[in-house]
Design a protein around this motif. Sequence first.
Motif, PDB file in Angstrom:
ATOM      1  N   ILE A  10      38.212  17.805  21.224  1.00 54.78           N
ATOM      2  CA  ILE A  10      37.378  16.897  20.421  1.00 54.78           C
ATOM      3  C   ILE A  10      36.986  15.662  21.223  1.00 54.78           C
ATOM      4  O   ILE A  10      35.843  15.195  21.160  1.00 54.78           O
ATOM      5  CB  ILE A  10      38.120  16.497  19.132  1.00 54.78           C
ATOM      6  N   LEU A  11      37.927  15.136  22.015  1.00 54.89           N
ATOM      7  CA  LEU A  11      37.687  13.889  22.748  1.00 54.89           C
ATOM      8  C   LEU A  11      36.844  14.043  24.003  1.00 54.89           C
ATOM      9  O   LEU A  11      36.099  13.137  24.372  1.00 54.89           O
ATOM     10  CB  LEU A  11      39.025  13.255  23.149  1.00 54.89           C
ATOM     11  N   SER A  12      36.989  15.180  24.695  1.00 55.92           N
ATOM     12  CA  SER A  12      36.288  15.340  25.969  1.00 55.92           C
ATOM     13  C   SER A  12      34.790  15.455  25.741  1.00 55.92           C
ATOM     14  O   SER A  12      34.324  15.756  24.639  1.00 55.92           O
ATOM     15  CB  SER A  12      36.828  16.559  26.717  1.00 55.92           C
ATOM     16  N   GLN A  13      34.035  15.229  26.796  1.00 53.30           N
ATOM     17  CA  GLN A  13      32.572  15.156  26.689  1.00 53.30           C
ATOM     18  C   GLN A  13      31.914  16.535  26.702  1.00 53.30           C
ATOM     19  O   GLN A  13      32.312  17.388  27.486  1.00 53.30           O
ATOM     20  CB  GLN A  13      32.029  14.308  27.837  1.00 53.30           C
ATOM     21  N   PRO A  14      30.906  16.757  25.873  1.00 55.47           N
ATOM     22  CA  PRO A  14      30.457  15.877  24.804  1.00 55.47           C
ATOM     23  C   PRO A  14      31.419  15.930  23.618  1.00 55.47           C
ATOM     24  O   PRO A  14      31.885  16.999  23.240  1.00 55.47           O
ATOM     25  CB  PRO A  14      29.089  16.449  24.418  1.00 55.47           C
ATOM     26  N   GLN A  15      31.721  14.766  23.050  1.00 60.50           N
ATOM     27  CA  GLN A  15      32.679  14.693  21.960  1.00 60.50           C
ATOM     28  C   GLN A  15      32.143  15.403  20.720  1.00 60.50           C
ATOM     29  O   GLN A  15      30.941  15.556  20.535  1.00 60.50           O
ATOM     30  CB  GLN A  15      33.008  13.231  21.656  1.00 60.50           C
ATOM     31  N   LEU A  16      33.067  15.828  19.867  1.00 59.20           N
ATOM     32  CA  LEU A  16      32.663  16.605  18.695  1.00 59.20           C
ATOM     33  C   LEU A  16      31.835  15.778  17.716  1.00 59.20           C
ATOM     34  O   LEU A  16      30.883  16.277  17.116  1.00 59.20           O
ATOM     35  CB  LEU A  16      33.903  17.167  17.987  1.00 59.20           C
ATOM     36  N   PHE A  17      32.206  14.509  17.563  1.00 55.39           N
ATOM     37  CA  PHE A  17      31.499  13.614  16.634  1.00 55.39           C
ATOM     38  C   PHE A  17      30.889  12.457  17.412  1.00 55.39           C
ATOM     39  O   PHE A  17      31.327  12.121  18.506  1.00 55.39           O
ATOM     40  CB  PHE A  17      32.462  13.070  15.584  1.00 55.39           C
ATOM     41  N   LEU A  18      29.891  11.815  16.837  1.00 53.34           N
ATOM     42  CA  LEU A  18      29.290  10.661  17.502  1.00 53.34           C
ATOM     43  C   LEU A  18      30.231   9.470  17.505  1.00 53.34           C
ATOM     44  O   LEU A  18      30.239   8.678  18.449  1.00 53.34           O
ATOM     45  CB  LEU A  18      27.972  10.289  16.809  1.00 53.34           C
ATOM     46  N   GLU A  19      31.022   9.319  16.450  1.00 50.34           N
ATOM     47  CA  GLU A  19      31.997   8.234  16.342  1.00 50.34           C
ATOM     48  C   GLU A  19      33.253   8.752  15.637  1.00 50.34           C
ATOM     49  O   GLU A  19      33.219   9.767  14.958  1.00 50.34           O
ATOM     50  CB  GLU A  19      31.432   7.073  15.509  1.00 50.34           C
ATOM     51  N   GLY A  20      34.346   8.007  15.819  1.00 44.51           N
ATOM     52  CA  GLY A  20      35.565   8.315  15.065  1.00 44.51           C
ATOM     53  C   GLY A  20      36.319   9.532  15.546  1.00 44.51           C
ATOM     54  O   GLY A  20      37.061  10.160  14.779  1.00 44.51           O
ATOM     55  N   ASN A  21      36.179   9.885  16.834  1.00 45.35           N
ATOM     56  CA  ASN A  21      36.827  11.092  17.342  1.00 45.35           C
ATOM     57  C   ASN A  21      38.346  10.973  17.396  1.00 45.35           C
ATOM     58  O   ASN A  21      39.050  11.943  17.099  1.00 45.35           O
ATOM     59  CB  ASN A  21      36.265  11.443  18.724  1.00 45.35           C
ATOM     60  N   HIS A  22      38.872   9.788  17.776  1.00 45.03           N
ATOM     61  CA  HIS A  22      40.327   9.605  17.800  1.00 45.03           C
ATOM     62  C   HIS A  22      40.911   9.819  16.405  1.00 45.03           C
ATOM     63  O   HIS A  22      41.881  10.560  16.223  1.00 45.03           O
ATOM     64  CB  HIS A  22      40.693   8.193  18.275  1.00 45.03           C
ATOM     65  N   ARG A  23      40.319   9.146  15.426  1.00 46.50           N
ATOM     66  CA  ARG A  23      40.864   9.189  14.073  1.00 46.50           C
ATOM     67  C   ARG A  23      40.710  10.566  13.429  1.00 46.50           C
ATOM     68  O   ARG A  23      41.660  11.118  12.865  1.00 46.50           O
ATOM     69  CB  ARG A  23      40.189   8.118  13.209  1.00 46.50           C
ATOM     70  N   THR A  24      39.507  11.137  13.547  1.00 46.43           N
ATOM     71  CA  THR A  24      39.288  12.453  12.956  1.00 46.43           C
ATOM     72  C   THR A  24      40.121  13.498  13.687  1.00 46.43           C
ATOM     73  O   THR A  24      40.694  14.398  13.061  1.00 46.43           O
ATOM     74  CB  THR A  24      37.801  12.836  13.008  1.00 46.43           C
ATOM     75  N   GLY A  25      40.210  13.375  14.997  1.00 47.22           N
ATOM     76  CA  GLY A  25      41.031  14.307  15.772  1.00 47.22           C
ATOM     77  C   GLY A  25      42.493  14.244  15.387  1.00 47.22           C
ATOM     78  O   GLY A  25      43.175  15.277  15.317  1.00 47.22           O
TER      79      GLY A  25
END
Length: 221
Positions: free
Chosen positions: A135-150
């Motif tokens: 989820i975190l690596s590029q390109p990330q799964l979401f535009l924002e909030g990847n740490h929290r959603t992950g």
Amino acid sequence: MDNIARLDIAAIRSCLIDTQNNFKKINASLKVKRTPPSDTVIENLIAGYAKIDEYLVNGIDLFAYGNSGLLLELNYIVLYQHSTNSSIEKHSQFEATQSHFYDVRDGGIGQLMDWLALNENTDVWKRSAGIFTNILSQPQLFLEGNHRTGSLIMSYVLMREGYSPFVLSCENAKHFFEPAELSKKRRKKSLVDDFIYLPKQTRKFAKLLRSEQEKRRFLIT
């Protein structure tokens, strides 16, 4: 799944508030400084934990065919559940995230599902940690909030197999943020990153997740 433990939301809130109150100390230990979580960020994240609790109680498989929208729902919750942004702003931002989630090249939900198919027999620690680095690596799964959603998605995977969720704390913050920062710099579909750097960060997260299980303080038993 019938005997799934329920989340102790009060304990999660207490831990996140303690983390917020001690963030100056946490930042002092980090090479890359982080913005302390606001009250809104914490309440949104708590709403996200409540949502994965709901998914699990109802036997919902987040990764089943046709359920990808539930991952987007988690991202929406951590970003906007208690946001003061207007409905128009939220809708516009969410539409952009949705487009990215489904259509981004070498990333997006299709790439994540391919990774899960290849790793379905991997142990729960490496599988949940690998989802997070993916989820975190590029390109990330979401535009924002990847740490929290992950973190929520990792917690869902752990809880499905009877383990405690991951919750950011003063004790684990350094071991969470530092490999996360390195993962953000790596790229999916890069030969070196896919076979060397991302697996290395995944092992670090897996070790952290396993060590956190000794506490089991976020489940109602």
